[in-house]
Design a protein around this motif. Structure first.
Motif, PDB file in Angstrom:
ATOM      1  N   PHE A 214       0.840  -1.192   0.000  1.00  0.00           N
ATOM      2  CA  PHE A 214       0.000   0.000   0.000  1.00  0.00           C
ATOM      3  C   PHE A 214       0.878   1.245   0.000  1.00  0.00           C
ATOM      4  N   ASP A 215       0.428   2.237  -0.685  1.00  0.00           N
ATOM      5  CA  ASP A 215       1.194   3.483  -0.715  1.00  0.00           C
ATOM      6  C   ASP A 215       1.030   4.277   0.565  1.00  0.00           C
ATOM      7  N   ALA A 216      -0.068   4.041   1.266  1.00  0.00           N
ATOM      8  CA  ALA A 216      -0.317   4.809   2.488  1.00  0.00           C
ATOM      9  C   ALA A 216      -0.850   3.887   3.574  1.00  0.00           C
ATOM     10  N   GLU A 217      -0.479   4.159   4.798  1.00  0.00           N
ATOM     11  CA  GLU A 217      -0.940   3.350   5.926  1.00  0.00           C
ATOM     12  C   GLU A 217      -2.452   3.404   6.028  1.00  0.00           C
ATOM     13  N   GLU A 218      -3.020   4.530   5.666  1.00  0.00           N
ATOM     14  CA  GLU A 218      -4.471   4.695   5.690  1.00  0.00           C
ATOM     15  C   GLU A 218      -5.150   3.648   4.792  1.00  0.00           C
ATOM     16  N   ASP A 219      -4.551   3.390   3.647  1.00  0.00           N
ATOM     17  CA  ASP A 219      -5.115   2.403   2.722  1.00  0.00           C
ATOM     18  C   ASP A 219      -5.022   0.996   3.304  1.00  0.00           C
ATOM     19  N   LEU A 220      -3.884   0.718   3.936  1.00  0.00           N
ATOM     20  CA  LEU A 220      -3.725  -0.592   4.577  1.00  0.00           C
ATOM     21  C   LEU A 220      -4.794  -0.768   5.655  1.00  0.00           C
ATOM     22  N   ALA A 221      -4.980   0.263   6.479  1.00  0.00           N
ATOM     23  CA  ALA A 221      -5.952   0.178   7.577  1.00  0.00           C
ATOM     24  C   ALA A 221      -7.362  -0.043   7.028  1.00  0.00           C
ATOM     25  N   GLN A 222      -7.680   0.635   5.952  1.00  0.00           N
ATOM     26  CA  GLN A 222      -9.015   0.484   5.353  1.00  0.00           C
ATOM     27  C   GLN A 222      -9.208  -0.933   4.824  1.00  0.00           C
ATOM     28  N   SER A 223      -8.201  -1.420   4.125  1.00  0.00           N
ATOM     29  CA  SER A 223      -8.293  -2.747   3.534  1.00  0.00           C
ATOM     30  C   SER A 223      -8.306  -3.843   4.602  1.00  0.00           C
ATOM     31  N   LEU A 224      -7.503  -3.650   5.620  1.00  0.00           N
ATOM     32  CA  LEU A 224      -7.443  -4.635   6.708  1.00  0.00           C
ATOM     33  C   LEU A 224      -8.764  -4.694   7.460  1.00  0.00           C
ATOM     34  N   ALA A 225      -9.379  -3.545   7.672  1.00  0.00           N
ATOM     35  CA  ALA A 225     -10.675  -3.525   8.361  1.00  0.00           C
ATOM     36  C   ALA A 225     -11.722  -4.270   7.538  1.00  0.00           C
ATOM     37  N   LYS A 226     -11.738  -4.001   6.250  1.00  0.00           N
ATOM     38  CA  LYS A 226     -12.736  -4.670   5.395  1.00  0.00           C
ATOM     39  C   LYS A 226     -12.491  -6.179   5.364  1.00  0.00           C
ATOM     40  N   TYR A 227     -11.233  -6.547   5.202  1.00  0.00           N
ATOM     41  CA  TYR A 227     -10.893  -7.972   5.152  1.00  0.00           C
ATOM     42  C   TYR A 227     -11.307  -8.674   6.444  1.00  0.00           C
ATOM     43  N   THR A 228     -10.974  -8.060   7.570  1.00  0.00           N
ATOM     44  CA  THR A 228     -11.269  -8.691   8.859  1.00  0.00           C
ATOM     45  C   THR A 228     -12.782  -8.751   9.086  1.00  0.00           C
ATOM     46  N   ALA A 229     -13.475  -7.693   8.717  1.00  0.00           N
ATOM     47  CA  ALA A 229     -14.941  -7.699   8.857  1.00  0.00           C
ATOM     48  C   ALA A 229     -15.553  -8.789   7.974  1.00  0.00           C
ATOM     49  N   ASP A 230     -15.067  -8.899   6.750  1.00  0.00           N
ATOM     50  CA  ASP A 230     -15.614  -9.907   5.826  1.00  0.00           C
ATOM     51  C   ASP A 230     -15.354 -11.325   6.329  1.00  0.00           C
ATOM     52  N   ILE A 231     -14.144 -11.551   6.790  1.00  0.00           N
ATOM     53  CA  ILE A 231     -13.802 -12.915   7.211  1.00  0.00           C
ATOM     54  C   ILE A 231     -14.528 -13.266   8.512  1.00  0.00           C
ATOM     55  N   SER A 232     -14.754 -12.274   9.354  1.00  0.00           N
ATOM     56  CA  SER A 232     -15.499 -12.555  10.597  1.00  0.00           C
ATOM     57  C   SER A 232     -16.959 -12.878  10.265  1.00  0.00           C
ATOM     58  N   LYS A 233     -17.502 -12.200   9.271  1.00  0.00           N
ATOM     59  CA  LYS A 233     -18.880 -12.474   8.858  1.00  0.00           C
ATOM     60  C   LYS A 233     -19.001 -13.895   8.322  1.00  0.00           C
ATOM     61  N   LYS A 234     -18.015 -14.272   7.513  1.00  0.00           N
ATOM     62  CA  LYS A 234     -18.029 -15.617   6.922  1.00  0.00           C
ATOM     63  C   LYS A 234     -18.004 -16.702   7.996  1.00  0.00           C
ATOM     64  N   PHE A 235     -17.067 -16.585   8.938  1.00  0.00           N
ATOM     65  CA  PHE A 235     -16.955 -17.639   9.950  1.00  0.00           C
ATOM     66  C   PHE A 235     -18.114 -17.598  10.950  1.00  0.00           C
ATOM     67  N   ALA A 236     -18.578 -16.405  11.277  1.00  0.00           N
ATOM     68  CA  ALA A 236     -19.724 -16.307  12.185  1.00  0.00           C
ATOM     69  C   ALA A 236     -20.940 -16.996  11.568  1.00  0.00           C
ATOM     70  N   ALA A 237     -21.113 -16.819  10.259  1.00  0.00           N
ATOM     71  CA  ALA A 237     -22.254 -17.445   9.577  1.00  0.00           C
ATOM     72  C   ALA A 237     -22.061 -18.950   9.474  1.00  0.00           C
ATOM     73  N   GLU A 238     -20.839 -19.361   9.171  1.00  0.00           N
ATOM     74  CA  GLU A 238     -20.583 -20.793   8.943  1.00  0.00           C
ATOM     75  C   GLU A 238     -20.634 -21.623  10.214  1.00  0.00           C
ATOM     76  N   ARG A 239     -20.082 -21.058  11.313  1.00  0.00           N
ATOM     77  CA  ARG A 239     -19.991 -21.914  12.503  1.00  0.00           C
ATOM     78  C   ARG A 239     -20.288 -21.209  13.807  1.00  0.00           C
ATOM     79  N   GLY A 240     -20.816 -19.984  13.703  1.00  0.00           N
ATOM     80  CA  GLY A 240     -21.313 -19.303  14.906  1.00  0.00           C
ATOM     81  C   GLY A 240     -20.247 -18.709  15.784  1.00  0.00           C
ATOM     82  N   ALA A 241     -19.005 -18.701  15.314  1.00  0.00           N
ATOM     83  CA  ALA A 241     -17.915 -18.109  16.092  1.00  0.00           C
ATOM     84  C   ALA A 241     -16.831 -17.660  15.130  1.00  0.00           C
ATOM     85  N   PHE A 242     -16.102 -16.669  15.564  1.00  0.00           N
ATOM     86  CA  PHE A 242     -14.964 -16.188  14.778  1.00  0.00           C
ATOM     87  C   PHE A 242     -13.776 -16.074  15.720  1.00  0.00           C
ATOM     88  N   THR A 243     -12.729 -16.862  15.453  1.00  0.00           N
ATOM     89  CA  THR A 243     -11.554 -16.851  16.321  1.00  0.00           C
ATOM     90  C   THR A 243     -10.427 -16.091  15.633  1.00  0.00           C
TER      91      THR A 243
END
Ligand SMILES: O=C1O[C@H](COP(=O)(O)O)[C@@H](O)[C@H](O)[C@H]1O
Length: 231
Positions: free
Chosen positions: A74-103
């Motif tokens: 990433f060219d800017a830390e701000e972009d990394l933070a934005q992308s990391l937040a989206k990635y983490t939110a998406d992956i937590s949604k996936k696991f929460a839906a699949e098995r009711g928990a996100f570790t």
């Protein structure tokens, strides 16, 4: 001038998720490890790295050709933070839906600041925080209220700002010796494997976390563990 940082992301089954970020680049040049924290920052000061290590997925299966480790710059830390937040939110949604928990496992260091956008709209409201279970990769044997504490860092920077149930934040027991705390943590992990909060890998028969977010020092260290010279 901003400082550089890198974050290694190891995610179970991450291949089914949307791509983490905007831009891919060839692997960074390899820098021989010398000694912990003795090297100058080796990355460009303006660039931030995010490594979604799909090939390190905790399933243990041999990575498919298409799931080789990606290096995202990433060219800017701000972009990394934005992308990391989206990635983490998406992956937590996936696991929460699949098995009711996100570790999720976190390190200390610059990672926590990079996760700050999870505590802001839209993620603060849209993430199902009740499914989150938070663990640590932590080498710092200090009390939880110590200035050097990675728990304190995560608490102040993220956990105090999002509604994860207190009982699902697995701090390392600072009333015990390092060895005692490790045994205590193992007991907790075993219990969480038994009750299905922590998933088991069908491929390896070992427990696996859904995602591990590990800040990596400029010399490649994670949690004071040096990067092996061969890497
Ligand atoms: O000391 C530590 O450093 C590493 C990397 O930190 P960073 O600030 O360079 O990202 C981190 O993994 C670890 O948790 C921390 O205790």
């Amino acid at each position: 001038m901003s400082t550089s940082m890198s974050v290694s992301v190891s995610a179970a089954a991450s291949s089914s998720l949307p791509p983490l970020a905007r831009r891919r680049s060839p692997p960074a040049s390899r820098v021989p490890f010398k000694s912990l924290r003795s090297l100058p920052r080796i990355l460009s000061s303006a660039r931030k790295l995010l490594l979604p290590a799909a090939s390190m997925a905790t399933d243990g299966a041999a990575p498919a050709a298409s799931s080789k480790r990606d290096l995202l710059i990433f060219d800017a830390e701000e972009d990394l933070a934005q992308s990391l937040a989206k990635y983490t939110a998406d992956i937590s949604k996936k696991f929460a839906a699949e098995r009711g928990a996100f570790t999720v496992v976190v390190s200390g260091g610059s990672l926590i600041k990079a996760l700050r956008k999870l505590a802001e709209p839209p993620y603060l409201e849209t993430v199902d925080w009740s499914k989150w279970h938070v663990f640590w990769v932590d080498e710092r044997v200090v009390p939880k209220d110590h200035a050097d504490s990675n728990y304190k860092l995560a608490y102040d920077g993220l956990l105090s700002k999002v509604p994860i149930p207190t009982g699902q934040v697995y701090a390392i027991n600072d009333a015990l010796s390092a060895e005692g705390a490790a045994d205590d943590y193992e007991t907790i992990l075993r219990q969480l494997v038994k009750n299905g909060v922590i998933a088991m890998s069908a491929a390896t028969g070992f427990p696996k976390f859904d995602v591990m977010l590990l800040g990596m020092g400029p010399d490649g260290h994670i949690a004071s563990l040096p990067r092996p010279p061969s890497c």
